[in-house]
Design a protein around this motif. Structure first.
Motif, mmCIF file in Angstrom:
data_model
loop_
_atom_site.group_PDB
_atom_site.id
_atom_site.type_symbol
_atom_site.label_atom_id
_atom_site.label_comp_id
_atom_site.label_asym_id
_atom_site.label_seq_id
_atom_site.Cartn_x
_atom_site.Cartn_y
_atom_site.Cartn_z
ATOM 1 N N ARG A 1 -20.998 -31.359 26.058
ATOM 2 C CA ARG A 1 -20.474 -30.042 25.674
ATOM 3 C C ARG A 1 -19.083 -30.176 25.038
ATOM 4 N NH1 ARG A 1 -21.359 -25.838 23.850
ATOM 5 N NH2 ARG A 1 -20.670 -23.800 24.595
ATOM 6 N N LEU A 2 -18.230 -30.984 25.641
ATOM 7 C CA LEU A 2 -16.892 -31.188 25.089
ATOM 8 C C LEU A 2 -16.955 -31.869 23.721
ATOM 9 C CD1 LEU A 2 -15.099 -32.372 28.337
ATOM 10 C CD2 LEU A 2 -14.496 -30.340 27.027
ATOM 11 N N THR A 3 -17.909 -32.795 23.567
ATOM 12 C CA THR A 3 -18.088 -33.471 22.278
ATOM 13 C C THR A 3 -18.456 -32.462 21.198
ATOM 14 O OG1 THR A 3 -18.800 -35.505 23.389
ATOM 15 C CG2 THR A 3 -19.373 -35.286 21.068
ATOM 16 N N GLN A 4 -19.320 -31.534 21.580
ATOM 17 C CA GLN A 4 -19.756 -30.500 20.628
ATOM 18 C C GLN A 4 -18.617 -29.535 20.291
ATOM 19 O OE1 GLN A 4 -22.421 -27.516 22.237
ATOM 20 N NE2 GLN A 4 -23.558 -27.396 20.317
ATOM 21 N N VAL A 5 -17.940 -29.051 21.322
ATOM 22 C CA VAL A 5 -16.921 -28.023 21.131
ATOM 23 C C VAL A 5 -15.650 -28.583 20.485
ATOM 24 C CG1 VAL A 5 -15.361 -26.466 22.355
ATOM 25 C CG2 VAL A 5 -17.763 -26.557 23.003
ATOM 26 N N CYS A 6 -15.188 -29.712 20.999
ATOM 27 C CA CYS A 6 -13.880 -30.232 20.577
ATOM 28 C C CYS A 6 -13.951 -31.171 19.380
ATOM 29 C CB CYS A 6 -13.200 -30.949 21.742
ATOM 30 S SG CYS A 6 -12.983 -29.917 23.206
ATOM 31 N N LEU A 7 -15.077 -31.873 19.235
ATOM 32 C CA LEU A 7 -15.186 -32.843 18.137
ATOM 33 C C LEU A 7 -16.144 -32.375 17.049
ATOM 34 C CD1 LEU A 7 -15.424 -36.185 20.206
ATOM 35 C CD2 LEU A 7 -13.384 -35.156 19.165
ATOM 36 N N GLY A 8 -16.847 -31.246 17.306
ATOM 37 C CA GLY A 8 -17.807 -30.750 16.320
ATOM 38 C C GLY A 8 -18.978 -31.693 16.121
ATOM 39 N N ASP A 9 -19.326 -32.429 17.182
ATOM 40 C CA ASP A 9 -20.374 -33.445 17.106
ATOM 41 C C ASP A 9 -21.508 -33.041 18.033
ATOM 42 O OD1 ASP A 9 -21.985 -35.672 17.248
ATOM 43 O OD2 ASP A 9 -20.355 -37.094 17.557
ATOM 44 N N ASP A 10 -22.705 -32.857 17.476
ATOM 45 C CA ASP A 10 -23.859 -32.417 18.269
ATOM 46 C C ASP A 10 -24.737 -33.578 18.734
ATOM 47 O OD1 ASP A 10 -23.245 -29.691 18.068
ATOM 48 O OD2 ASP A 10 -24.203 -29.542 16.096
ATOM 49 N N SER A 11 -24.263 -34.796 18.595
ATOM 50 C CA SER A 11 -25.112 -35.955 18.930
ATOM 51 C C SER A 11 -25.273 -36.162 20.431
ATOM 52 C CB SER A 11 -24.540 -37.227 18.295
ATOM 53 O OG SER A 11 -23.239 -37.499 18.779
ATOM 54 N N MET B 1 -14.414 -42.112 20.268
ATOM 55 C CA MET B 1 -13.894 -40.743 20.118
ATOM 56 C C MET B 1 -14.033 -39.955 21.417
ATOM 57 S SD MET B 1 -12.530 -40.026 17.197
ATOM 58 C CE MET B 1 -12.707 -38.253 16.969
ATOM 59 N N GLN B 2 -15.145 -40.122 22.095
ATOM 60 C CA GLN B 2 -15.364 -39.390 23.354
ATOM 61 C C GLN B 2 -14.376 -39.843 24.417
ATOM 62 O OE1 GLN B 2 -19.554 -40.299 23.749
ATOM 63 N NE2 GLN B 2 -20.141 -38.179 23.324
ATOM 64 N N GLU B 3 -14.164 -41.156 24.529
ATOM 65 C CA GLU B 3 -13.210 -41.639 25.524
ATOM 66 C C GLU B 3 -11.805 -41.132 25.198
ATOM 67 O OE1 GLU B 3 -11.496 -45.846 27.274
ATOM 68 O OE2 GLU B 3 -13.653 -45.584 27.074
ATOM 69 N N SER B 4 -11.435 -41.146 23.927
ATOM 70 C CA SER B 4 -10.118 -40.638 23.522
ATOM 71 C C SER B 4 -9.971 -39.169 23.884
ATOM 72 C CB SER B 4 -9.922 -40.814 22.011
ATOM 73 O OG SER B 4 -9.883 -42.178 21.671
ATOM 74 N N LEU B 5 -11.041 -38.396 23.697
ATOM 75 C CA LEU B 5 -11.005 -36.969 24.019
ATOM 76 C C LEU B 5 -10.802 -36.752 25.514
ATOM 77 C CD1 LEU B 5 -11.403 -33.960 23.301
ATOM 78 C CD2 LEU B 5 -13.876 -34.330 23.577
ATOM 79 N N LEU B 6 -11.558 -37.461 26.350
ATOM 80 C CA LEU B 6 -11.435 -37.293 27.799
ATOM 81 C C LEU B 6 -10.048 -37.722 28.279
ATOM 82 C CD1 LEU B 6 -14.891 -38.470 29.214
ATOM 83 C CD2 LEU B 6 -14.246 -36.299 28.154
#
Length: 214
Positions: free
Chosen positions: A89-99, A108-113
């Motif tokens: 969900r955070l990947t979708q909302v914050c990074l605009g990535d639906d994968s 990118m996901q680790e950097s976001l968390l």
């Protein structure tokens, strides 16, 4: 075991100090999440080490855990707990990535968390330092590899008379009216807890006086 006693008023004051910090963190988090964020401290309790480790180990198999240590005058840590669904969900909302999330964090996901943990821990530490006039800082967050107890060893081993004060925080953010909750554990060792209580008691016992930082 070091005994620590806390009155209901002192409990409320500590929760209010943390809520002030979380309100600031929510504003920063909202900029990343691109929507409203609500953070609140629903509970705080004193628990034994083995109960803490048991609590954390329950989450370990189902969540990615990001740890930030709190250092300086106080000794503690925050643990943010991200489930597979949270990460997707955070990947979708914050990074605009639906994968989505496939069980292994992308760079990118680790950097976001790490950034989310950094924002929330940083805001908490800054407000606690301001209100309690303490010299404290948060270390850069990390995603521990392996058993979390190893990562927490500094706090556990250096303080054998350890009865951590644990705050559970439910971080809730909404996006397009869908809500995502992220559990956060914040804990301090018993020496830090007693220091916090001493600081609170050293103020005139007027809550407004202690919390008047605006």
């Amino acid at each position: 075991m070091m005994e620590a006693h806390i009155s209901e008023l002192e409990r409320d004051i500590i929760k209010e100090i943390l809520n002030i910090g979380l309100a600031r963190a929510a504003d920063s988090f909202a900029a990343i999440a691109k929507d409203k964020v609500l953070l609140k401290v629903p509970d705080l309790k004193l628990i034994e080490i083995k109960e803490l480790l048991s609590l954390v180990s329950e989450y370990e198999s189902t969540h990615v855990i990001i740890q930030s240590d709190i250092k300086g005058d106080f000794n503690g840590a925050t643990l943010m707990l991200f489930s597979d669904n949270h990460i997707a969900r955070l990947t979708q909302v914050c990074l605009g990535d639906d994968s989505g999330y496939k069980g292994e964090l992308s760079v990118m996901q680790e950097s976001l968390l790490l950034e989310i943990s950094n924002i929330i821990t940083g805001a908490l530490v800054t407000q606690m330092a301001n209100i309690l006039k303490a010299n404290i800082y948060g270390s850069p967050p990390k995603a521990p590899k392996g058993y979390i107890a190893d990562s927490l060893k500094d706090i556990l081993v250096q303080h054998p008379l350890f009865q951590p004060l644990v705050f559970t925080v439910i971080t809730r953010f909404t996006h397009n009216y869908k809500s995502v909750e992220l559990p956060l554990l914040l804990f301090f060792d018993s020496k830090t807890f007693l220091n916090i209580i001493d600081i609170i008691r050293s103020f005139e016992l007027g809550k407004n006086n202690l919390l008047d930082t605006e």
